[in-house]
Motif scaffolding. Structure first.
Motif, PDB file in Angstrom:
ATOM      1  N   LYS A  70      39.896  35.144   6.244  1.00 29.62           N
ATOM      2  CA  LYS A  70      39.028  36.324   6.189  1.00 29.62           C
ATOM      3  C   LYS A  70      38.233  36.444   7.484  1.00 29.62           C
ATOM      4  O   LYS A  70      38.114  37.537   8.065  1.00 29.62           O
ATOM      5  CB  LYS A  70      38.083  36.217   4.992  1.00 29.62           C
ATOM      6  CG  LYS A  70      37.139  37.400   4.809  1.00 29.62           C
ATOM      7  CD  LYS A  70      36.360  37.230   3.500  1.00 29.62           C
ATOM      8  CE  LYS A  70      35.436  38.413   3.243  1.00 29.62           C
ATOM      9  NZ  LYS A  70      34.267  38.428   4.131  1.00 29.62           N
ATOM     10  N   LEU A  71      37.699  35.335   7.970  1.00 30.62           N
ATOM     11  CA  LEU A  71      36.942  35.351   9.219  1.00 30.62           C
ATOM     12  C   LEU A  71      37.834  35.730  10.397  1.00 30.62           C
ATOM     13  O   LEU A  71      37.432  36.499  11.280  1.00 30.62           O
ATOM     14  CB  LEU A  71      36.316  33.969   9.444  1.00 30.62           C
ATOM     15  CG  LEU A  71      35.418  33.797  10.665  1.00 30.62           C
ATOM     16  CD1 LEU A  71      34.274  34.797  10.649  1.00 30.62           C
ATOM     17  CD2 LEU A  71      34.882  32.368  10.725  1.00 30.62           C
ATOM     18  N   CYS A  72      39.053  35.229  10.424  1.00 31.54           N
ATOM     19  CA  CYS A  72      39.990  35.580  11.502  1.00 31.54           C
ATOM     20  C   CYS A  72      40.266  37.076  11.519  1.00 31.54           C
ATOM     21  O   CYS A  72      40.263  37.706  12.585  1.00 31.54           O
ATOM     22  CB  CYS A  72      41.294  34.812  11.338  1.00 31.54           C
ATOM     23  SG  CYS A  72      41.182  33.045  11.697  1.00 31.54           S
ATOM     24  N   HIS A  73      40.503  37.660  10.356  1.00 33.87           N
ATOM     25  CA  HIS A  73      40.748  39.102  10.276  1.00 33.87           C
ATOM     26  C   HIS A  73      39.518  39.892  10.725  1.00 33.87           C
ATOM     27  O   HIS A  73      39.635  40.915  11.404  1.00 33.87           O
ATOM     28  CB  HIS A  73      41.143  39.496   8.854  1.00 33.87           C
ATOM     29  CG  HIS A  73      42.562  39.175   8.508  1.00 33.87           C
ATOM     30  ND1 HIS A  73      43.638  39.840   9.061  1.00 33.87           N
ATOM     31  CD2 HIS A  73      43.085  38.246   7.659  1.00 33.87           C
ATOM     32  CE1 HIS A  73      44.765  39.339   8.572  1.00 33.87           C
ATOM     33  NE2 HIS A  73      44.456  38.377   7.717  1.00 33.87           N
ATOM     34  N   GLU A  74      38.337  39.411  10.355  1.00 33.90           N
ATOM     35  CA  GLU A  74      37.110  40.101  10.739  1.00 33.90           C
ATOM     36  C   GLU A  74      36.886  40.058  12.250  1.00 33.90           C
ATOM     37  O   GLU A  74      36.346  41.005  12.839  1.00 33.90           O
ATOM     38  CB  GLU A  74      35.915  39.461  10.026  1.00 33.90           C
ATOM     39  CG  GLU A  74      35.872  39.766   8.529  1.00 33.90           C
ATOM     40  CD  GLU A  74      34.791  38.977   7.809  1.00 33.90           C
ATOM     41  OE1 GLU A  74      34.181  38.068   8.439  1.00 33.90           O
ATOM     42  OE2 GLU A  74      34.561  39.253   6.613  1.00 33.90           O
ATOM     43  N   ARG A  75      37.291  38.976  12.902  1.00 34.75           N
ATOM     44  CA  ARG A  75      37.051  38.827  14.334  1.00 34.75           C
ATOM     45  C   ARG A  75      38.147  39.464  15.190  1.00 34.75           C
ATOM     46  O   ARG A  75      37.964  39.649  16.393  1.00 34.75           O
ATOM     47  CB  ARG A  75      36.905  37.337  14.681  1.00 34.75           C
ATOM     48  CG  ARG A  75      35.764  36.664  13.910  1.00 34.75           C
ATOM     49  CD  ARG A  75      35.322  35.381  14.526  1.00 34.75           C
ATOM     50  NE  ARG A  75      34.611  35.612  15.774  1.00 34.75           N
ATOM     51  CZ  ARG A  75      34.032  34.646  16.496  1.00 34.75           C
ATOM     52  NH1 ARG A  75      34.089  33.404  16.082  1.00 34.75           N
ATOM     53  NH2 ARG A  75      33.414  34.923  17.623  1.00 34.75           N
ATOM     54  N   LEU A  76      39.268  39.793  14.572  1.00 38.09           N
ATOM     55  CA  LEU A  76      40.397  40.314  15.339  1.00 38.09           C
ATOM     56  C   LEU A  76      40.091  41.614  16.087  1.00 38.09           C
ATOM     57  O   LEU A  76      40.505  41.751  17.251  1.00 38.09           O
ATOM     58  CB  LEU A  76      41.617  40.486  14.426  1.00 38.09           C
ATOM     59  CG  LEU A  76      42.906  40.914  15.115  1.00 38.09           C
ATOM     60  CD1 LEU A  76      43.263  40.005  16.285  1.00 38.09           C
ATOM     61  CD2 LEU A  76      44.053  40.955  14.104  1.00 38.09           C
ATOM     62  N   PRO A  77      39.368  42.586  15.525  1.00 39.05           N
ATOM     63  CA  PRO A  77      39.071  43.796  16.309  1.00 39.05           C
ATOM     64  C   PRO A  77      38.336  43.505  17.617  1.00 39.05           C
ATOM     65  O   PRO A  77      38.604  44.149  18.639  1.00 39.05           O
ATOM     66  CB  PRO A  77      38.230  44.635  15.354  1.00 39.05           C
ATOM     67  CG  PRO A  77      38.663  44.212  13.991  1.00 39.05           C
ATOM     68  CD  PRO A  77      38.920  42.728  14.120  1.00 39.05           C
ATOM     69  N   ASP A  78      37.429  42.533  17.609  1.00 46.07           N
ATOM     70  CA  ASP A  78      36.727  42.172  18.841  1.00 46.07           C
ATOM     71  C   ASP A  78      37.690  41.537  19.844  1.00 46.07           C
ATOM     72  O   ASP A  78      37.580  41.766  21.060  1.00 46.07           O
ATOM     73  CB  ASP A  78      35.583  41.208  18.540  1.00 46.07           C
ATOM     74  CG  ASP A  78      34.428  41.871  17.810  1.00 46.07           C
ATOM     75  OD1 ASP A  78      34.308  43.113  17.902  1.00 46.07           O
ATOM     76  OD2 ASP A  78      33.669  41.162  17.134  1.00 46.07           O
ATOM     77  N   ASP A  79      38.634  40.722  19.340  1.00 48.23           N
ATOM     78  CA  ASP A  79      39.652  40.150  20.228  1.00 48.23           C
ATOM     79  C   ASP A  79      40.474  41.243  20.888  1.00 48.23           C
ATOM     80  O   ASP A  79      40.715  41.219  22.098  1.00 48.23           O
ATOM     81  CB  ASP A  79      40.600  39.239  19.429  1.00 48.23           C
ATOM     82  CG  ASP A  79      39.986  37.905  19.068  1.00 48.23           C
ATOM     83  OD1 ASP A  79      39.081  37.451  19.804  1.00 48.23           O
ATOM     84  OD2 ASP A  79      40.417  37.313  18.067  1.00 48.23           O
ATOM     85  N   VAL A  80      40.909  42.198  20.090  1.00 44.42           N
ATOM     86  CA  VAL A  80      41.722  43.295  20.623  1.00 44.42           C
ATOM     87  C   VAL A  80      40.939  44.070  21.670  1.00 44.42           C
ATOM     88  O   VAL A  80      41.457  44.413  22.737  1.00 44.42           O
ATOM     89  CB  VAL A  80      42.207  44.207  19.475  1.00 44.42           C
ATOM     90  CG1 VAL A  80      42.904  45.454  20.041  1.00 44.42           C
ATOM     91  CG2 VAL A  80      43.152  43.453  18.545  1.00 44.42           C
ATOM     92  N   ALA A  81      39.665  44.344  21.382  1.00 40.97           N
ATOM     93  CA  ALA A  81      38.828  45.065  22.339  1.00 40.97           C
ATOM     94  C   ALA A  81      38.676  44.305  23.652  1.00 40.97           C
ATOM     95  O   ALA A  81      38.651  44.907  24.738  1.00 40.97           O
ATOM     96  CB  ALA A  81      37.455  45.345  21.723  1.00 40.97           C
ATOM     97  N   LEU A  82      38.605  42.986  23.569  1.00 33.91           N
ATOM     98  CA  LEU A  82      38.454  42.164  24.773  1.00 33.91           C
ATOM     99  C   LEU A  82      39.654  42.274  25.687  1.00 33.91           C
ATOM    100  O   LEU A  82      39.530  42.235  26.923  1.00 33.91           O
ATOM    101  CB  LEU A  82      38.245  40.696  24.357  1.00 33.91           C
ATOM    102  CG  LEU A  82      38.045  39.671  25.468  1.00 33.91           C
ATOM    103  CD1 LEU A  82      36.758  39.934  26.223  1.00 33.91           C
ATOM    104  CD2 LEU A  82      38.050  38.265  24.881  1.00 33.91           C
ATOM    105  N   PHE A  83      40.841  42.450  25.101  1.00 35.57           N
ATOM    106  CA  PHE A  83      42.068  42.522  25.885  1.00 35.57           C
ATOM    107  C   PHE A  83      42.481  43.956  26.188  1.00 35.57           C
ATOM    108  O   PHE A  83      43.478  44.199  26.866  1.00 35.57           O
ATOM    109  CB  PHE A  83      43.209  41.799  25.157  1.00 35.57           C
ATOM    110  CG  PHE A  83      43.124  40.304  25.236  1.00 35.57           C
ATOM    111  CD1 PHE A  83      43.832  39.610  26.187  1.00 35.57           C
ATOM    112  CD2 PHE A  83      42.289  39.582  24.375  1.00 35.57           C
ATOM    113  CE1 PHE A  83      43.752  38.223  26.273  1.00 35.57           C
ATOM    114  CE2 PHE A  83      42.193  38.196  24.451  1.00 35.57           C
ATOM    115  CZ  PHE A  83      42.918  37.518  25.412  1.00 35.57           C
ATOM    116  N   GLN A  84      41.717  44.935  25.689  1.00 33.36           N
ATOM    117  CA  GLN A  84      42.079  46.363  25.831  1.00 33.36           C
ATOM    118  C   GLN A  84      42.065  46.821  27.301  1.00 33.36           C
ATOM    119  O   GLN A  84      41.160  46.532  28.031  1.00 33.36           O
ATOM    120  CB  GLN A  84      41.078  47.218  25.042  1.00 33.36           C
ATOM    121  CG  GLN A  84      41.474  48.676  24.939  1.00 33.36           C
ATOM    122  CD  GLN A  84      42.544  48.917  23.888  1.00 33.36           C
ATOM    123  OE1 GLN A  84      42.457  48.406  22.789  1.00 33.36           O
ATOM    124  NE2 GLN A  84      43.546  49.690  24.253  1.00 33.36           N
TER     125      GLN A  84
END
Length: 200
Positions: free
Chosen positions: A186-200
């Protein structure tokens, strides 16, 4: 890979074994995309890789990874996502780990959470912040692998474990697995949008 996992569910497979070739299980993301810095393509690749990791970790059947060689970067992260990880005892050059920082990439937050879950505590900072790589013996101590056998026995050993674990009752397996890792995923899924934004 997703199509094969879908097929495994549709065919009511009792367990899944994943292996690479004789040299490598996975050497990670395509550096021609990720190495160029943030971009929509890098963000999409990161998202795809993360979703594959999390699907393995949440797959409703036992998942066994059988590697005869290297598992690096995303390959190392993938090692956190199987229920059992089998590596080679007799390939001294095989390396395991997360070398993202060493090649100029931040370790995504979802991967850090998976590392926190599976790595032995003394190895966490060395493996993530300091990008340490390990041979198979130390990779097992660190938490990337569970057992070592000769390389030519890796796949057969994985199949033997798959037959054993395939006897589990689905409800008992999925319920226990969900309790063991549900909060982490659940925590991994919650943090994934921030990861994607970092690599955008």
């Amino acid at each position: 890979v997703h199509a094969h996992l879908d097929e495994a569910l549709a065919s009511k497979a009792k367990a899944v074994v994943v292996t690479g070739n004789d040299k490598v299980f996975s050497a990670g993301f395509d550096l021609s995309v990720m190495g160029g810095g943030p971009s929509p393509e890098a963000a999409q690749l990161l998202k795809n890789g993360a979703e594959l990791c999390l699907r393995f970790a949440d797959f409703p059947r036992p998942v066994i990874f059988a590697t005869k060689g290297h598992a690096l970067a995303l390959g190392g992260i993938l090692m956190f996502c199987a229920d059992l990880r089998i590596g080679p005892s007799d390939v001294p050059g095989a390396k395991f780990g997360m070398n993202e920082v060493a090649i100029g990439m931040p370790v995504p937050a979802f991967a850090l959470e998976l590392a926190r879950w599976r790595l032995a505590p003394p190895y966490l900072t060395r493996s993530t912040v300091l990008a340490s790589l390990y041979g198979a013996d130390e990779a097992m101590q660190a938490g990337y692998l569970d057992t070592l056998v000769p390389a030519d026995a890796v796949v057969d050993t994985a199949m033997t474990y798959a037959s054993e674990y395939g006897k589990f009752k689905d409800a008992a397996f999925t319920r226990t697995r969900r309790c063991e890792r549900g909060d982490i995923l659940k925590l991994c899924h919650e943090r994934l949008p921030d990861d994607v934004a970092l690599f955008q």
